[in-house]
Design a protein around this motif. Structure first.
Motif, PDB file in Angstrom:
ATOM      1  N   ILE A 286     -21.215  12.461  -1.131  1.00 37.69           N
ATOM      2  CA  ILE A 286     -22.668  12.603  -1.490  1.00 37.69           C
ATOM      3  C   ILE A 286     -22.720  13.996  -2.301  1.00 37.69           C
ATOM      4  N   GLY A 287     -21.998  15.166  -1.860  1.00 39.74           N
ATOM      5  CA  GLY A 287     -21.980  16.263  -2.560  1.00 39.74           C
ATOM      6  C   GLY A 287     -21.498  16.061  -4.130  1.00 39.74           C
ATOM      7  N   ARG A 288     -20.573  15.287  -4.369  1.00 36.23           N
ATOM      8  CA  ARG A 288     -20.242  15.177  -5.729  1.00 36.23           C
ATOM      9  C   ARG A 288     -21.197  14.607  -6.485  1.00 36.23           C
ATOM     10  N   ALA A 289     -21.959  13.405  -6.048  1.00 39.85           N
ATOM     11  CA  ALA A 289     -23.046  12.821  -6.662  1.00 39.85           C
ATOM     12  C   ALA A 289     -24.027  13.655  -6.878  1.00 39.85           C
ATOM     13  N   LEU A 290     -24.649  14.674  -6.062  1.00 44.25           N
ATOM     14  CA  LEU A 290     -25.833  15.386  -6.106  1.00 44.25           C
ATOM     15  C   LEU A 290     -25.295  16.600  -7.190  1.00 44.25           C
ATOM     16  N   ASP A 291     -24.138  17.071  -7.111  1.00 42.30           N
ATOM     17  CA  ASP A 291     -23.676  17.999  -8.316  1.00 42.30           C
ATOM     18  C   ASP A 291     -23.665  17.387  -9.791  1.00 42.30           C
ATOM     19  N   ARG A 292     -23.584  16.045  -9.648  1.00 42.56           N
ATOM     20  CA  ARG A 292     -23.429  15.298 -11.036  1.00 42.56           C
ATOM     21  C   ARG A 292     -24.727  15.161 -11.201  1.00 42.56           C
ATOM     22  N   ASP A 293     -25.614  14.597 -10.367  1.00 43.23           N
ATOM     23  CA  ASP A 293     -26.994  14.013 -10.912  1.00 43.23           C
ATOM     24  C   ASP A 293     -28.313  14.821 -10.615  1.00 43.23           C
ATOM     25  N   GLY A 294     -27.890  15.827  -9.771  1.00 44.98           N
ATOM     26  CA  GLY A 294     -28.931  16.863  -9.348  1.00 44.98           C
ATOM     27  C   GLY A 294     -29.110  16.957  -7.653  1.00 44.98           C
ATOM     28  N   ALA A 295     -29.896  18.344  -7.531  1.00 49.86           N
ATOM     29  CA  ALA A 295     -29.837  18.617  -6.139  1.00 49.86           C
ATOM     30  C   ALA A 295     -31.013  17.999  -5.392  1.00 49.86           C
ATOM     31  N   GLN A 296     -31.269  18.138  -4.108  1.00 50.40           N
ATOM     32  CA  GLN A 296     -32.222  17.808  -3.505  1.00 50.40           C
ATOM     33  C   GLN A 296     -33.595  18.064  -4.133  1.00 50.40           C
ATOM     34  N   GLY A 297     -34.233  17.039  -4.276  1.00 49.16           N
ATOM     35  CA  GLY A 297     -35.771  17.248  -4.847  1.00 49.16           C
ATOM     36  C   GLY A 297     -35.720  17.183  -6.328  1.00 49.16           C
ATOM     37  N   SER A 298     -34.512  17.254  -6.850  1.00 47.17           N
ATOM     38  CA  SER A 298     -34.523  17.135  -8.723  1.00 47.17           C
ATOM     39  C   SER A 298     -35.331  15.819  -9.075  1.00 47.17           C
ATOM     40  N   LEU A 299     -35.432  14.730  -8.274  1.00 44.69           N
ATOM     41  CA  LEU A 299     -36.154  13.641  -8.910  1.00 44.69           C
ATOM     42  C   LEU A 299     -37.636  13.831  -8.933  1.00 44.69           C
ATOM     43  N   ILE A 300     -38.193  14.977  -8.372  1.00 45.99           N
ATOM     44  CA  ILE A 300     -39.906  15.103  -8.084  1.00 45.99           C
ATOM     45  C   ILE A 300     -39.762  16.611  -8.536  1.00 45.99           C
ATOM     46  N   GLY A 301     -39.004  17.297  -9.487  1.00 43.23           N
ATOM     47  CA  GLY A 301     -39.176  18.289 -10.082  1.00 43.23           C
ATOM     48  C   GLY A 301     -39.169  19.415  -9.098  1.00 43.23           C
ATOM     49  N   ASP A 302     -38.528  19.271  -7.800  1.00 47.87           N
ATOM     50  CA  ASP A 302     -38.563  20.304  -6.764  1.00 47.87           C
ATOM     51  C   ASP A 302     -37.385  20.596  -6.468  1.00 47.87           C
ATOM     52  N   ALA A 303     -36.129  20.952  -7.232  1.00 48.14           N
ATOM     53  CA  ALA A 303     -34.697  20.884  -6.863  1.00 48.14           C
ATOM     54  C   ALA A 303     -34.639  22.170  -5.920  1.00 48.14           C
ATOM     55  N   PHE A 304     -33.676  21.645  -5.084  1.00 47.33           N
ATOM     56  CA  PHE A 304     -33.175  22.773  -4.366  1.00 47.33           C
ATOM     57  C   PHE A 304     -32.448  23.996  -4.756  1.00 47.33           C
ATOM     58  N   GLN A 305     -32.815  25.113  -4.578  1.00 46.42           N
ATOM     59  CA  GLN A 305     -32.132  26.143  -4.937  1.00 46.42           C
ATOM     60  C   GLN A 305     -31.539  26.938  -3.948  1.00 46.42           C
ATOM     61  N   TYR A 306     -30.184  27.310  -4.280  1.00 45.14           N
ATOM     62  CA  TYR A 306     -29.225  28.083  -3.057  1.00 45.14           C
ATOM     63  C   TYR A 306     -29.971  29.087  -2.720  1.00 45.14           C
ATOM     64  N   GLU A 307     -30.258  29.902  -3.507  1.00 51.01           N
ATOM     65  CA  GLU A 307     -31.106  31.386  -3.288  1.00 51.01           C
ATOM     66  C   GLU A 307     -31.925  31.299  -2.160  1.00 51.01           C
ATOM     67  N   LYS A 308     -32.553  29.991  -2.044  1.00 57.55           N
ATOM     68  CA  LYS A 308     -33.416  29.937  -0.895  1.00 57.55           C
ATOM     69  C   LYS A 308     -32.986  30.185   0.791  1.00 57.55           C
ATOM     70  N   VAL A 309     -31.650  29.974   0.915  1.00 58.36           N
ATOM     71  CA  VAL A 309     -31.135  29.886   2.125  1.00 58.36           C
ATOM     72  C   VAL A 309     -30.154  30.991   2.188  1.00 58.36           C
ATOM     73  N   LEU A 310     -30.022  31.965   1.271  1.00 57.63           N
ATOM     74  CA  LEU A 310     -29.278  32.877   1.464  1.00 57.63           C
ATOM     75  C   LEU A 310     -29.641  34.142   2.399  1.00 57.63           C
TER      76      LEU A 310
END
Length: 310
Positions: A286-310
């Motif tokens: 699943i991680g590979r698929a998301l890395d290739r196709d887009g992160a959480q929320g990417s299909l709704i223009g709300d892509a997860f950003q790693y900085e949010k959880v640092l």
């Protein structure tokens, strides 16, 4: 990229808010289930054999003993959530629940509760009890086993409740400040990718704070096991599950926390699919698929950003 860089995981969410690792400690409260004891049905859900995910021996131990055992198994955390997982962990008199929950909460380093249950087993008295703990500053998650929003499927798998029941209790819980985590199964009989995505959209429309995804497990002792042995039922292949699960994640707003993106079981209890024996396999894919196709929320223009959880 690692999975937590692509998905808003519960581990990262807790670390961000508490400043350190927080782990769930799985507990068995010795609860029954109204879909097994005859209250609303017998035999349980067609996919269920609780021994596949709960250690029956823990029923003879106190909550404190179980917490001590579980904490000793986890060396990387100093704070914990007490997770009442097996069967229906609100299915008792409220005073019994209060005693059990508070035995857990008084333990050292416990910061809150996760309570797994059915949407039709959460009366107002239980909601009021959980909301009291929220007011005291505890982390409280009500984990509701929905599995699917398709009422026809819910009947076929003998759940004993409908989607409307789930929607009502979710709204009431969240109005009291109780966080809701929704359990969903990918691969239920006769369901398609479209059904899974429609379930997700209905859950999001009602509102939820977390999601826990499971691939269908066919386990010994379940009604589905009989159909599988007769060649009338198949569990999802790894590639199919990864494709559907990753699309659901990409269709989920980034503020929703994923408590799990796959689940595991082991032989001899597990009959199919055998890829579920390796808990990391689906997560990695699943991680590979998301890395290739887009992160959480990417299909709704709300892509997860790693900085949010640092």
């Amino acid at each position: 990229m690692q999975l937590h860089e692509l998905v808003n995981t519960i581990g990262q969410d807790l670390h961000r808010r508490y400043g350190e690792r927080v782990h769930k400690l799985t507990l068995h409260g010795g609860f029954s289930c109204p879909n097994r004891d005859g209250t609303i049905g017998r035999g349980g859900c067609t996919f269920c054999n609780v021994a596949s995910f709960a250690d029956e021996e823990t029923q003879v131990k106190t909550i404190q003993e179980q917490l001590t055992d579980r904490a000793g198994e986890i060396k990387r955390a100093k704070k914990y959530l007490a997770y009442f997982q097996a069967y229906t962990s609100t299915y008792a008199e409220v005073q019994v629940l209060k005693n059990m929950y508070e035995e857990a909460l008084k333990a050292a380093d416990i910061v809150g509760l996760c309570v797994g249950t059915r949407p039709d087993c959460v009366p107002d008295a239980v909601l009021d009890l959980l909301s009291e703990y929220v007011a005291q500053g505890y982390e409280i998650w009500l984990e509701l086993g929905l599995q699917t929003a398709n009422n026809d499927t819910l009947k076929r798998i003998n759940r004993g409740h409908d989607f409307e029941c789930y929607a009502e209790i979710t709204k009431r819980a969240r109005a009291l400040g109780i966080k809701v985590c929704t359990h969903l199964i990918v691969g239920l009989p006769r369901e398609t990718r479209t059904d899974n995505l429609e379930t997700l959209q209905k859950v999001l429309a009602v509102g939820t704070d977390g999601i826990k995804l499971h691939g269908l497990h066919i386990v010994e002792g379940s009604t589905m096991a009989k159909a599988w042995k007769a060649g009338k039922l198949e569990a999802p292949e790894l590639e199919e599950y990864v494709s559907i699960a990753s699309e659901m994640i990409r269709s989920t707003p980034s503020n929703v926390v994923y408590h799990r993106v796959s689940s595991a079981s082991r032989r001899p209890m597990l009959l199919s699919p055998l890829w579920c024996e390796n808990r990391w396999l689906a997560m990695t894919e699943i991680g590979r698929a998301l890395d290739r196709d887009g992160a959480q929320g990417s299909l709704i223009g709300d892509a997860f950003q790693y900085e949010k959880v640092l």
